[in-house]
Write an enzyme that holds these catalytic residues in place. Structure first.
Site, mmCIF file in Angstrom:
data_model
loop_
_atom_site.group_PDB
_atom_site.id
_atom_site.type_symbol
_atom_site.label_atom_id
_atom_site.label_comp_id
_atom_site.label_asym_id
_atom_site.label_seq_id
_atom_site.Cartn_x
_atom_site.Cartn_y
_atom_site.Cartn_z
ATOM 1 N N SER A 172 14.431 -67.260 -24.982
ATOM 2 C CA SER A 172 13.417 -67.254 -26.026
ATOM 3 C C SER A 172 13.021 -65.803 -26.336
ATOM 4 C CB SER A 172 12.216 -68.108 -25.616
ATOM 5 O OG SER A 172 11.368 -68.350 -26.706
ATOM 6 N N ASP A 386 17.491 -77.346 -30.228
ATOM 7 C CA ASP A 386 16.289 -76.524 -30.022
ATOM 8 C C ASP A 386 15.240 -76.900 -31.057
ATOM 9 O OD1 ASP A 386 14.363 -74.416 -29.817
ATOM 10 O OD2 ASP A 386 15.889 -73.086 -29.020
ATOM 11 N N HIS A 425 14.727 -76.374 -26.302
ATOM 12 C CA HIS A 425 14.437 -74.953 -26.192
ATOM 13 C C HIS A 425 14.486 -74.482 -24.740
ATOM 14 C CE1 HIS A 425 13.095 -71.082 -27.440
ATOM 15 N NE2 HIS A 425 12.011 -71.125 -26.706
#
Length: 492
Positions: A172, A386, A425
């Site tokens: 991320s 995601d 994610h």
């Protein structure tokens, strides 16, 4: 007493008294002794303490002027001779010692990126007199380089030698940070592992609000049970293309029209034409008033809960990170209400975001020649489901890298992308996320063996994660939970 000199990105060590000779991987001085380190740029040690845990870890914290805090974790025994920079998440703002990396034998460092707060809050960048540009630069890139230079220097002081190899590892925001290092400081790391990278920051962050804007504009806040029914229909229609029914292996070949579901009954009502139109616009992604492209949307089959969530009573619950982006970074107004954003004025905010923040936070420079020429190796992976950072943005970046760096073959000699079907994610979802991809990067850097697949795992299920653009396909024999029974094939 000893002095550590750090200047112009180079480190040198001078000590008072006689340094001892250590065994391989063992320190040459005490952890507490590192409290005496001094730096020529005003950086100071704020703590130096050894844990009583097994394995023992030496914790060092540094304060880099003006406000960058760095946490360094050093294994007291059996250092593997490597350094690892560990990435953060969201807007960062917290200082977490990278102990997991130290337990694996790495001298490791992390940073709060120059401010304090929670990863979901972005108000730290704003002040009534203007944006805090220096702190924004610290967050974007300066803190990462400082973490690296200072972390390696402290490891040198502790073990008496420089790390032989250095790696970045993050997901991320941490994935964006690794790519920022490769782009701005190409000699900092021998290898970068970048997962679900928050690159294209100036575009995907405003795009995260689009699902809520579309629902509000249509006066149709869709309840989660309808979204779940729609996603199940997508999976039923697109899933079996890879030879097994469990998840969508390749969203690129999924062409599903939500209008075919109009009239379908769910536990929370019948799917309407308005519902179908809203879903189509969410999948499509943000557009200008004339319909032209701004950014990507959710891939079909991906959960809507992250960006199109609502609570009981159909109260919208937009993702906090994007709300703060609009409030503090774009509107620059503590009283700003995200509900004032419409499909009509959305492009104005999107363009402002690009104009003000692309150069500092976009992190999408495809020219990686300096990183490649320094011998760097890059592994990027991204979950195709995601729900927060649109995976198409990562594919778009890798395609631009490929075009810039001389095509797939030349690019693949130093940089490879792997997609993880069904993975949300950084982790979660029905798919198999990379089980432990860092060793694959280490093998590539230190032994020259580039990975063609990464091993994905989800409980007892394993799958091969294929080098993009290939996708896994079941060979028709054996357990569908065993990676050995899948092969990587071209796009269907």
């Amino acid at each position: 007493m000893f002095t550590l000199i750090v200047a112009a990105g180079l480190t040198g060590l001078a000590s008072v008294g006689h340094a001892t000779t250590s065994r391989q991987g063992e320190p040459i001085r005490s952890c507490a002794g590192l409290a005496q380190l001094t730096f020529t740029d005003g950086t100071r040690v704020t703590s130096a303490e050894q844990t009583t845990t097994t394995p023992a870890i030496c914790h060092i914290t540094l304060l880099v002027p003006e406000s960058i805090n760095i946490a360094i974790s050093l294994p007291v025994h059996s250092w593997n001779g490597r350094f690892q920079g560990v990435g953060g998440g969201g807007y960062d703002g917290i200082l977490t010692p990278p102990d997991d990396a130290a337990k694996a034998g790495y001298a490791a460092a992390s940073t709060d990126t120059g401010h304090t707060g929670t990863p979901l809050t972005g108000d730290w960048a704003w002040s009534p007199t203007g944006m805090k540009r220096n702190q924004i630069k610290d967050f974007a890139y300066r803190s990462l380089h400082e973490l690296t230079v200072k972390g390696k220097a402290v490891a040198h002081a502790y073990y008496g030698r420089q790390p032989a190899y250095s790696y970045w590892n993050g997901c991320s925001t941490g994935g964006r940070q690794g790519l920022m290092e490769a782009q701005r400081y190409p000699q900092d790391y021998d290898g970068v592992l970048s997962a679900a990278p928050a690159i294209n920051w100036d575009r995907f962050l405003p795009a995260e609000l689009w699902p809520q804007v579309v629902m509000r504009q249509a006066h149709d806040v869709i309840p989660q049970c309808k979204f779940d029914a729609i996603n199940q229909a997508v999976i039923n229609a697109c899933d079996a293309k890879d030879g097994v029914t469990d998840q969508i292996m390749d969203p690129r070949v999924c062409r599903f029209d939500p209008s075919t579901l109009i009239g379908m009954k769910t536990a929370c009502g019948t799917i309407t034409a308005q519902d179908a139109a809203v879903v189509k616009r969410i999948w499509q992604g943000p557009r200008r008033k004339n319909g032209s492209f701004l950014w990507y949307g959710l891939t079909p089959g991906t959960t809507f809960a992250g960006l199109a969530g609502s609570t009981a009573g159909s109260v919208p619950t937009p993702f906090p990170i994007t709300v703060d982006w609009f409030k503090w970074w774009l509107a620059k107004n503590p009283a700003f209400d995200w509900r004032s954003v419409t499909t009509a004025n959305f492009a104005d905010y999107f363009d402002q975001s690009r104009t003000e923040y692309h150069d500092v936070l976009g992190t999408d420079n495809p020219d990686l020649r300096a990183f490649r020429n320094a011998g760097g190796k890059l592994i990027i992976w991204h979950g195709s489901a995601d729900q927060l950072i649109f995976p198409q943005g990562t594919i778009d970046y890798y395609q631009r890298v490929t075009a810039t760096m001389g095509g797939p073959h030349r690019t693949g000699q130093f940089a490879r992308l792997f997609m993880a079907p069904g993975v949300e994610h950084c982790a979660g979802g029905t798919g198999a996320a990379p089980a432990d991809p860092l060793p694959a990067l280490v093998t590539w850097v230190e032994h020259g063996k580039a990975p063609n697949t990464l091993l994905g795992r989800n409980g007892d299920m394993t799958r091969p994660l294929c080098r993009w653009p290939a996708v896994p396909h079941y060979n028709g024999h054996g357990s569908t939970n065993d990676a050995a029974n899948f092969r990587c094939t071209p796009k269907h």
